[in-house]
Design an enzyme around this catalytic site. Sequence first.
Site, PDB file in Angstrom:
ATOM      1  N   ARG A 152       3.111  -1.048  -5.725  1.00 21.87           N
ATOM      2  CA  ARG A 152       2.892  -1.144  -7.174  1.00 21.87           C
ATOM      3  C   ARG A 152       2.458  -2.561  -7.526  1.00 21.87           C
ATOM      4  NH1 ARG A 152       5.058   2.803 -10.691  1.00 21.87           N
ATOM      5  NH2 ARG A 152       4.683   4.825  -9.719  1.00 21.87           N
ATOM      6  N   GLN A 194      -3.830  -0.506  -8.224  1.00 25.62           N
ATOM      7  CA  GLN A 194      -3.751   0.482  -9.302  1.00 25.62           C
ATOM      8  C   GLN A 194      -4.815   1.560  -9.183  1.00 25.62           C
ATOM      9  OE1 GLN A 194      -3.806  -1.652 -13.013  1.00 25.62           O
ATOM     10  NE2 GLN A 194      -1.607  -2.022 -12.993  1.00 25.62           N
ATOM     11  N   ASP A 242      -3.771   4.307  -6.626  1.00 27.84           N
ATOM     12  CA  ASP A 242      -2.438   4.885  -6.766  1.00 27.84           C
ATOM     13  C   ASP A 242      -2.507   6.381  -7.044  1.00 27.84           C
ATOM     14  OD1 ASP A 242       0.177   5.507  -7.275  1.00 27.84           O
ATOM     15  OD2 ASP A 242       0.528   3.902  -8.717  1.00 27.84           O
ATOM     16  N   SER A 254       0.311   8.069  -9.238  1.00 23.45           N
ATOM     17  CA  SER A 254       0.113   7.944 -10.682  1.00 23.45           C
ATOM     18  C   SER A 254      -0.973   8.891 -11.172  1.00 23.45           C
ATOM     19  CB  SER A 254      -0.247   6.500 -11.050  1.00 23.45           C
ATOM     20  OG  SER A 254       0.858   5.643 -10.851  1.00 23.45           O
ATOM     21  N   TYR A 267      10.244   2.124 -10.730  1.00 20.70           N
ATOM     22  CA  TYR A 267      10.887   3.426 -10.605  1.00 20.70           C
ATOM     23  C   TYR A 267      12.310   3.371 -11.157  1.00 20.70           C
ATOM     24  CZ  TYR A 267       7.153   4.688  -7.332  1.00 20.70           C
ATOM     25  OH  TYR A 267       5.937   4.952  -6.756  1.00 20.70           O
TER      26      TYR A 267
END
Length: 363
Positions: free
Chosen positions: A120, A125, A128, A131, A226
């Site tokens: 993360r 990003q 990911d 996500s 998380y």
Amino acid sequence: MKLGIPRETLAGERRVATTPDVAKKLVAKGFEVLLETGAGVAAHYTDAAYAEAGVKLVKRDVCFSADILLKVRRPTEDEARALRSGSVYISLVEGCGDDPLLSRMVENGVQVLAMERMPRISRAQSMDALSSQSNIAGYRAVIEAASHYGRFFPMMMTSAGSAKPARLVVLGAGVAGLQAIATARRLGADVLAYDVRPETKEQIASLGAKPIELDLGESGAGEGGYAKELSDEAKARQQQLLGDELAKAHVIITTALIPCRPAPELITTEVVERMRTGSVIVDLAAANGGNCKLSEPDQVIDHQGVIIVGHTNYPSMVPADASAFYAKNLSNLIEIMVEPSDKGPVLRDLTQDEITAAMLIGR
């Protein structure tokens, strides 16, 4: 350098690891893309579209001769055996702790990259997949709830009378939960949301929902954004305090998951039996034990008039866009894994980049 994309064989899985648009860009960068014939059909991508993008349509075994094999789901025993030594395997490997199958792959000289282990950090990003797929799951869960709920989500006024908006509660304000909130608000529901992490309160409110605030005596904020597992005392207090809010809900969407842990139980049988007949619970954690005690994986059940939906693969219900998002995640990852040369892309040392090093199984 050859990229292999076989058809997904898990029952109900409709996604594919690349799309014609993404494949075209990979071909332009010097990759030879080998796709199993028919691999994209379930996601509404035709063989003709792939061929037009420069993809080579091949038999299944040819895919496994590639330098890099790309999949959506965990490898089967047969797929693991078919991979050649020196190749790279990338997918959502769906493993926690000791995993004999993945260990054998590593011992056989295959470099295994787990998309779940994407760090993360800002650089990662765009890669990911958790996500991107959770975003789709949150959206599709609301659509599923609306299809099972026998009333309107928004307030409706007609000459025949009026209907109040549905009272919808979202449990868990991660990527899936926030998308569920946004989608439910767009459909006109009256939305409340709860998460054990105090920092999510502002995010919930920014989407037009009302945060449910409970004093548990401890924070549920964990590492990497998380949630962490609560103590037994805090879990019991959470269930007790949440009960009244949940019993008043017309629709509940649960998204509370802790990596490599059983899903926390948030909805007890007693709460379900207090809900109004015709209410709906959509449990996105059904595959991990469920946030609702009564959830059954891949089943839709009726408990005393309350409909409990336990589907376990919501991204596969939106296969075209889910595949497009996942394919882009993979494409962005591959870009940092190779360097250009006169003879085409060359694989870098995967231990030297913080992203691929974190994803490597066996490190």
